[in-house]
Design a protein around this motif. Structure first.
Motif, short mmCIF file in Angstrom:
data_model
loop_
_atom_site.label_atom_id
_atom_site.label_comp_id
_atom_site.label_asym_id
_atom_site.label_seq_id
_atom_site.Cartn_x
_atom_site.Cartn_y
_atom_site.Cartn_z
N ASP A 151 13.84 62.12 50.16
CA ASP A 151 13.59 61.02 49.22
C ASP A 151 14.89 60.57 48.58
O ASP A 151 15.79 61.38 48.33
CB ASP A 151 12.63 61.46 48.11
N PRO A 152 15.02 59.28 48.27
CA PRO A 152 16.22 58.80 47.57
C PRO A 152 16.38 59.47 46.21
O PRO A 152 15.40 59.70 45.51
CB PRO A 152 15.97 57.29 47.42
N VAL A 153 17.60 59.77 45.84
CA VAL A 153 17.88 60.41 44.55
C VAL A 153 17.65 59.41 43.42
O VAL A 153 18.14 58.28 43.47
CB VAL A 153 19.33 60.92 44.51
N THR A 154 16.92 59.85 42.41
CA THR A 154 16.70 59.01 41.23
C THR A 154 17.14 59.72 39.95
O THR A 154 17.62 59.08 39.01
CB THR A 154 15.22 58.62 41.09
N GLY A 155 16.95 61.05 39.87
CA GLY A 155 17.30 61.76 38.65
C GLY A 155 17.12 63.26 38.79
O GLY A 155 16.99 63.79 39.89
N ILE A 156 17.09 63.91 37.63
CA ILE A 156 17.03 65.37 37.55
C ILE A 156 15.75 65.78 36.84
O ILE A 156 15.29 65.10 35.91
CB ILE A 156 18.25 65.93 36.79
N TYR A 157 15.20 66.92 37.23
CA TYR A 157 13.92 67.39 36.71
C TYR A 157 14.07 68.74 36.01
O TYR A 157 14.94 69.54 36.35
CB TYR A 157 12.91 67.53 37.84
N PHE A 158 13.16 68.98 35.04
CA PHE A 158 13.10 70.25 34.33
C PHE A 158 11.63 70.65 34.19
O PHE A 158 10.74 69.79 34.10
CB PHE A 158 13.71 70.14 32.93
N VAL A 159 11.37 71.95 34.17
CA VAL A 159 10.01 72.45 33.97
C VAL A 159 9.75 72.59 32.47
O VAL A 159 10.46 73.32 31.78
CB VAL A 159 9.80 73.81 34.66
N TYR A 160 8.75 71.88 31.98
CA TYR A 160 8.34 72.04 30.59
C TYR A 160 7.22 73.08 30.49
O TYR A 160 7.24 73.97 29.65
CB TYR A 160 7.89 70.71 30.01
N ASN A 166 9.88 78.06 33.03
CA ASN A 166 10.46 78.29 31.70
C ASN A 166 11.64 77.38 31.37
O ASN A 166 12.71 77.83 30.99
CB ASN A 166 10.91 79.75 31.56
N GLY A 167 11.47 76.08 31.56
CA GLY A 167 12.52 75.13 31.19
C GLY A 167 13.61 74.95 32.21
O GLY A 167 14.62 74.29 31.93
N ALA A 168 13.46 75.51 33.40
CA ALA A 168 14.53 75.49 34.40
C ALA A 168 14.74 74.10 34.99
O ALA A 168 13.82 73.29 35.09
CB ALA A 168 14.22 76.49 35.51
N ILE A 169 15.96 73.85 35.41
CA ILE A 169 16.33 72.61 36.09
C ILE A 169 15.98 72.70 37.57
O ILE A 169 16.01 73.78 38.17
CB ILE A 169 17.85 72.35 35.91
N PHE A 170 15.64 71.58 38.18
CA PHE A 170 15.53 71.51 39.64
C PHE A 170 15.81 70.07 40.09
O PHE A 170 15.74 69.13 39.31
CB PHE A 170 14.17 72.03 40.15
N GLY A 171 16.18 69.94 41.36
CA GLY A 171 16.62 68.64 41.86
C GLY A 171 18.09 68.39 41.58
O GLY A 171 18.62 67.32 41.87
N HIS A 172 18.80 69.41 41.09
CA HIS A 172 20.19 69.26 40.68
C HIS A 172 21.17 69.33 41.84
O HIS A 172 22.36 69.04 41.65
CB HIS A 172 20.56 70.36 39.68
N ARG A 173 20.72 69.69 43.03
CA ARG A 173 21.65 69.80 44.15
C ARG A 173 22.13 68.44 44.65
O ARG A 173 22.91 68.37 45.60
CB ARG A 173 20.99 70.58 45.29
N VAL A 174 21.68 67.39 44.00
CA VAL A 174 22.11 66.05 44.39
C VAL A 174 23.37 65.63 43.62
O VAL A 174 23.88 64.53 43.85
CB VAL A 174 20.99 65.02 44.12
N LEU A 175 23.86 66.47 42.71
CA LEU A 175 25.07 66.12 41.99
C LEU A 175 26.25 66.04 42.96
O LEU A 175 26.47 66.93 43.76
CB LEU A 175 25.36 67.15 40.90
N GLY A 176 26.99 64.97 42.88
CA GLY A 176 28.11 64.76 43.80
C GLY A 176 28.20 63.31 44.20
O GLY A 176 27.21 62.57 44.18
N LYS A 177 29.37 62.89 44.63
CA LYS A 177 29.61 61.49 44.92
C LYS A 177 28.83 60.97 46.12
O LYS A 177 28.49 59.79 46.19
CB LYS A 177 31.11 61.26 45.15
N HIS A 178 28.57 61.84 47.08
CA HIS A 178 28.00 61.36 48.33
C HIS A 178 26.53 61.74 48.51
O HIS A 178 25.96 61.49 49.57
CB HIS A 178 28.81 61.91 49.51
N ALA A 179 25.90 62.30 47.47
CA ALA A 179 24.50 62.70 47.58
C ALA A 179 23.62 61.49 47.29
O ALA A 179 23.64 60.92 46.21
CB ALA A 179 24.19 63.82 46.59
#
Length: 231
Positions: free
Chosen positions: A46-55, A78-91
């Motif tokens: 899927d195209p990258v749109t943003g970052i997610y966290f578990v509430y 428990n509040g963890a981040i996910f979808g963060h592996r898209v950080l970077g110029k070419h992601a």
């Protein structure tokens, strides 16, 4: 559909690690939405749109493994981040998928705001860097285990990891219920093999099961299996 629902601005790692002056900006830019058990939050490719966290709830982060299998990379809770592996110029696309394991609430921020957050909050950026380092070490360990550790050891390692992450509930079970298929995907094995290994561990009085619930009876023996690469 992403919409704002009640949030205490204290649960996820983003809110807990940012400076308090930035919390109003998070409140204005975040979107919280409910998910149902089994709901796909985003899919690999899927195209990258943003970052997610578990509430609230638990999420499995997984990747295609062959044509018809998946490998569970990690679990987020428990509040963890996910979808963060898209950080970077070419992601441009998500390299993994995320699926809710139970009904829950997810927090989302778009990529532009998240990048602004990193620039304004050096403490959070530092904490995220440490998280990336730990995650890289775990990924390397998982790949090594897939290559060298027998299935029984990988299942044992999966159960130890689940206990460490989710703890034990009041009934003595690991505090997450997984299907045998999800356990197999986390251990990097087939359903049939994991079913057999779980039965072996039960017969050896190392674990006990009650449906999807698993209890560790002999932690020392279970841990010992994770150290043996020549079973």
């Amino acid at each position: 559909m992403k919409k704002n629902i009640h949030c205490d601005n204290q649960t996820c790692t983003l809110c807990k690690s940012c400076i308090k002056e930035w919390l109003p900006a998070i409140a204005a830019n975040r979107k919280n939405f409910k998910v149902k058990k089994g709901q796909v939050i985003f899919s690999e490719g899927d195209p990258v749109t943003g970052i997610y966290f578990v509430y609230e709830g638990n999420v499995k982060v997984h990747k295609k493994w062959g044509s018809d299998k998946e490998l569970i990379i990690r679990f987020a809770n428990n509040g963890a981040i996910f979808g963060h592996r898209v950080l970077g110029k070419h992601a441009t696309h998500y390299p993994i998928s995320a699926t809710a394991l139970e009904n829950g609430i997810i927090c989302y921020v778009d990529m532009e705001f998240f990048e602004a957050t990193l620039k304004v909050n050096p403490q959070y950026t530092y904490q995220l860097m440490l998280f990336f380092a730990d995650e890289l070490q775990e990924a390397e360990k998982k790949m090594r285990n897939l290559a060298h550790m027998p299935v029984k050891g990988r299942v044992a390692h999966a159960l130890v990891s689940l206990k460490d992450q989710f703890g034990i509930n009041k009934d003595g079970h690991i505090d997450i219920e997984l299907t045998r298929q999800d356990l197999a995907s986390y251990a990097g094995a087939t359903y049939e093999t994991v079913f057999r290994v779980v039965n072996e561990l039960t017969q050896e009085d190392i674990i006990s099961t009650n449906g999807k619930k698993i209890s560790i009876i002999n932690g020392e023996k279970l841990f010992a299996l994770t150290q043996d690469t020549n079973q």
